[in-house]
Design a protein around this motif. Structure first.
Motif, PDB file in Angstrom:
ATOM      1  N   VAL A   8      -2.373   3.336  -3.952  1.00  0.00           N
ATOM      2  CA  VAL A   8      -1.250   4.151  -3.498  1.00  0.00           C
ATOM      3  C   VAL A   8      -1.766   5.537  -3.138  1.00  0.00           C
ATOM      4  O   VAL A   8      -2.470   6.176  -3.936  1.00  0.00           O
ATOM      5  N   LEU A   9      -1.434   6.004  -1.939  1.00  0.00           N
ATOM      6  CA  LEU A   9      -1.794   7.347  -1.485  1.00  0.00           C
ATOM      7  C   LEU A   9      -0.546   8.219  -1.494  1.00  0.00           C
ATOM      8  O   LEU A   9       0.530   7.780  -1.087  1.00  0.00           O
ATOM      9  N   LYS A  10      -0.723   9.454  -1.932  1.00  0.00           N
ATOM     10  CA  LYS A  10       0.433  10.335  -2.121  1.00  0.00           C
ATOM     11  C   LYS A  10       0.175  11.700  -1.497  1.00  0.00           C
ATOM     12  O   LYS A  10      -0.859  12.319  -1.729  1.00  0.00           O
ATOM     13  N   SER A  11       1.126  12.141  -0.671  1.00  0.00           N
ATOM     14  CA  SER A  11       1.117  13.517  -0.179  1.00  0.00           C
ATOM     15  C   SER A  11       2.236  14.257  -0.911  1.00  0.00           C
ATOM     16  O   SER A  11       2.829  13.723  -1.843  1.00  0.00           O
ATOM     17  N   LYS A  12       2.559  15.458  -0.490  1.00  0.00           N
ATOM     18  CA  LYS A  12       3.575  16.225  -1.201  1.00  0.00           C
ATOM     19  C   LYS A  12       4.926  15.545  -1.168  1.00  0.00           C
ATOM     20  O   LYS A  12       5.636  15.482  -2.175  1.00  0.00           O
ATOM     21  N   TYR A  13       5.302  14.979  -0.010  1.00  0.00           N
ATOM     22  CA  TYR A  13       6.632  14.389   0.129  1.00  0.00           C
ATOM     23  C   TYR A  13       6.617  12.898   0.464  1.00  0.00           C
ATOM     24  O   TYR A  13       7.661  12.262   0.428  1.00  0.00           O
ATOM     25  N   ASN A  14       5.464  12.348   0.807  1.00  0.00           N
ATOM     26  CA  ASN A  14       5.404  10.957   1.251  1.00  0.00           C
ATOM     27  C   ASN A  14       4.431  10.146   0.406  1.00  0.00           C
ATOM     28  O   ASN A  14       3.559  10.701  -0.278  1.00  0.00           O
ATOM     29  N   ILE A  15       4.578   8.836   0.508  1.00  0.00           N
ATOM     30  CA  ILE A  15       3.755   7.938  -0.288  1.00  0.00           C
ATOM     31  C   ILE A  15       3.522   6.655   0.513  1.00  0.00           C
ATOM     32  O   ILE A  15       4.364   6.251   1.319  1.00  0.00           O
ATOM     33  N   ALA A  16       2.365   6.030   0.328  1.00  0.00           N
ATOM     34  CA  ALA A  16       2.058   4.792   1.049  1.00  0.00           C
ATOM     35  C   ALA A  16       1.221   3.892   0.147  1.00  0.00           C
ATOM     36  O   ALA A  16       0.406   4.369  -0.644  1.00  0.00           O
ATOM     37  N   ILE A  17       1.411   2.576   0.267  1.00  0.00           N
ATOM     38  CA  ILE A  17       0.682   1.604  -0.534  1.00  0.00           C
ATOM     39  C   ILE A  17      -0.145   0.710   0.379  1.00  0.00           C
ATOM     40  O   ILE A  17       0.327   0.289   1.447  1.00  0.00           O
ATOM     41  N   HIS A  18      -1.384   0.423  -0.056  1.00  0.00           N
ATOM     42  CA  HIS A  18      -2.288  -0.395   0.763  1.00  0.00           C
ATOM     43  C   HIS A  18      -2.928  -1.460  -0.117  1.00  0.00           C
ATOM     44  O   HIS A  18      -3.439  -1.172  -1.202  1.00  0.00           O
ATOM     45  N   GLN A  19      -2.910  -2.710   0.374  1.00  0.00           N
ATOM     46  CA  GLN A  19      -3.509  -3.804  -0.375  1.00  0.00           C
ATOM     47  C   GLN A  19      -5.009  -3.583  -0.543  1.00  0.00           C
ATOM     48  O   GLN A  19      -5.675  -3.042   0.341  1.00  0.00           O
ATOM     49  N   ALA A  20      -5.502  -4.012  -1.713  1.00  0.00           N
ATOM     50  CA  ALA A  20      -6.920  -3.824  -2.009  1.00  0.00           C
ATOM     51  C   ALA A  20      -7.441  -5.063  -2.723  1.00  0.00           C
ATOM     52  O   ALA A  20      -6.709  -6.036  -2.939  1.00  0.00           O
ATOM     53  N   GLU A  21      -8.710  -5.010  -3.128  1.00  0.00           N
ATOM     54  CA  GLU A  21      -9.322  -6.142  -3.825  1.00  0.00           C
ATOM     55  C   GLU A  21     -10.244  -5.619  -4.913  1.00  0.00           C
ATOM     56  O   GLU A  21     -11.007  -4.661  -4.701  1.00  0.00           O
ATOM     57  N   LEU A  22     -10.130  -6.219  -6.088  1.00  0.00           N
ATOM     58  CA  LEU A  22     -11.002  -5.859  -7.206  1.00  0.00           C
ATOM     59  C   LEU A  22     -12.268  -6.710  -7.156  1.00  0.00           C
ATOM     60  O   LEU A  22     -12.208  -7.939  -7.215  1.00  0.00           O
TER      61      LEU A  22
END
Length: 547
Positions: free
Chosen positions: A489-503
């Motif tokens: 999950v990436l977060k800026s001051k007012y916005n947020i976004a989620i990106h699939q990943a792999e362990l």
């Protein structure tokens, strides 16, 4: 009537009647969701909780001693302590005509709108106002005599305020600011040390749990894009907590601003301090009315002095006070009766909602999504302890700390509070409050709070594959023989976004796209789940993105 008004028993008689009225109101009014949440605190007594210090749990535990179930098991002690608080405030008033105007004092407290509800609801503000009144009593005694009793009252009441709500710090600070000379008194420093010692079990609890309350209130509580109504609502709150008498109450505050009295100066500093502090807070987020509740005590005392010495305002005040009391009475009656008003209050329909929900749940295992309030309301009115989890984009709460809710593997699951976009299979309607959606899981739901990724500030680039080094106990993941699905999950001051990943081993691999021009992320964290049907939960702390 005149005989009753002039009777020396008027005040105790009023306080007893008020206690009885609040007891009836508390019995007949369903819990608001936050009260149910604080009731869960009392089921798991501790030195601290995610959102608040533990005093509200003590209040409810005392109520449980008298009533084992029902709304009074939450509210009984609040009905007691509001009457006690009013009596302490009466002791704070020092005027030669005080006893002649007992009726006026009762009229002022009865018409101070928001204050009156704390006799039949139990929230952290309920114990706060009692210890706040005790603090002012200790401070008044300190000013006049500096006795051992005054120091003891100050230490106990300051600790009590801090154990009730963190806003107690503001009260102490503003009183200190009004009289910096007290810092020359070494006994005040000893009093402060005693207060810290009394409060140290809670501080140790915070340390032992990685400071969840402080992190949430100071760091994690999200800022919202500023709206002008954040600030205008703050000024409306300053009016709303007082009621229709506000023109005279704030006139009294203004007219007595230059009165040279050390105690009254402290009262003024509290009013100004809270008004200014939360004015600036309104530029970050919405300010709730109860956050400025402490100014009510100061304004009650200041208004009493003003009206005794400016009797020409009495007639107008009486009219406005009776209008406020009538308005409050109508609202309190409406709180008891669900069908009087076209719109439901927060305390309406909870029993019916839980009963309907129980029928839908049947023999399945209820798992609530994101709402600690719905979870707690269901627990209180059904008597059945449910499970709860918070998705990656929802704030944490006390259920993240309850031991029974940290690590579990449940089957035959029905999720309550499902997002509409997640194709729910059923719903329960709550009048004027929309639908609560439900869906059944085909697979088990596993929650393992022990699987926490340790991450460090990392450089992340857009439009490329990124490798995030992580540390974790792999045995706790592999113990379920199920692959964990992770995302970043990436977060800026007012916005947020989620990106699939792999362990992969000790790394999380994420392919980040090119960011939109208005999205400049500064922080990130890891989320994940064992069950593809459920929402991911947070699996790491928030870390900065290195430039």
């Amino acid at each position: 009537m005149k005989k009753i008004i002039n009777s020396k028993y008027l005040l105790p008689l009023f306080l007893i009647i008020l206690f009885i009225i609040n007891l009836i109101q508390g019995y007949a009014t369903e819990l608001i969701a936050d009260e149910a949440y604080y009731w869960t605190y009392s089921n798991e007594l501790d030195w601290g909780y995610f959102d608040h210090p533990p005093m509200v749990a003590v209040w409810i535990t005392i109520s449980k001693f008298f009533f084992s179930e029902g709304e009074l098991s939450v509210r009984f002690f609040s009905a007691v302590t509001l009457s006690v608080t009013y009596f302490i405030i009466w002791l704070l008033i020092d005027h030669k005509e005080k006893k002649t105007f007992t009726w006026l004092y009762l009229l002022i407290i009865s018409s101070t709108a928001l204050f009156t509800v704390y006799g039949f609801i139990t929230v952290p503000d309920t114990p706060l106002i009692l210890f706040y009144a005790l603090f002012l009593l200790g401070y008044k005694k300190y000013i006049s005599e500096k006795s051992l009793l005054s120091y003891l009252l100050l230490a106990i009441s300051m600790a009590g305020m801090l154990y009730s709500k963190y806003q107690g710090v503001l009260i102490i600070f503003f009183v200190l600011l009004s009289n910096l000379k007290v810092l020359k008194d070494y006994k005040i420093w000893i009093t402060a040390i005693v207060t810290i010692l009394l409060f140290s079990p809670h501080l140790y609890w915070q340390f032992n749990n990685d400071f969840p309350s402080f992190k949430y209130h100071l760091l994690e509580r999200s800022s919202r894009r500023y709206r002008i109504d954040f600030t205008t609502n703050h000024f409306l709150n300053l009016i709303a907590i007082i009621g229709f008498t506000f023109p005279i109450v704030y006139t009294a505050f203004y007219k007595r601003f230059k009165v040279k009295n050390t105690f009254e100066k402290a009262l003024r500093y509290i009013v100004l301090g809270f008004a200014i502090f939360f004015f600036f807070s309104s530029f970050k987020n919405h300010v709730q009315a109860q956050w400025i509740l402490p100014i009510s005590v100061s304004l009650i005392i200041i208004t009493f002095y003003f009206l005794i010495e400016n009797k020409r305002f009495l007639k107008s005040f009486k009219i406005l006070a009776f209008i406020t009391i009538l308005f409050v009475c109508i609202l309190r009656f409406a709180m008891i009766n669900d069908d009087i008003l076209p719109k439901q209050f927060e305390m309406h329909g909870n029993k019916k909602w839980v009963a309907a929900l129980e029928k839908k749940v049947g023999n399945k295992t209820p798992l609530f999504l994101n709402s600690y309030q719905n979870t707690s309301t269901y627990w209180f009115y059904s008597g059945k302890r449910p499970y709860q989890y918070n998705s990656w984009n929802s704030r944490k709460n006390q259920y993240d700390l309850y031991s029974f809710n940290q690590n579990f593997n449940i089957d035959n699951v029905i999720e309550i509070g499902t997002h509409k976009k997640d194709t729910p299979t059923d719903s329960v309607t709550k009048r004027n409050k929309g639908k609560t959606y439900l869906r059944s899981f085909k697979n088990n739901y596993i929650k393992n709070n022990l699987v926490i990724f340790e991450i460090n500030p990392t450089k992340l680039k857009e439009n490329t594959i990124n490798n995030i080094p992580v540390k974790y106990d792999s045995s706790k993941i592999n113990s379920h023989n199920i692959k964990i699905i992770v995302s970043v999950v990436l977060k800026s001051k007012y916005n947020i976004a989620i990106h699939q990943a792999e362990l992969k081993d000790n790394s999380i691999i994420v392919n980040l796209p090119k960011f939109k021009s208005n999205f400049k992320p500064t922080q990130f964290y890891i989320v994940g789940t064992y069950n593809i049907e459920s929402n991911p939960i947070r699996l790491s702390t928030l870390k900065n993105i290195l430039k």
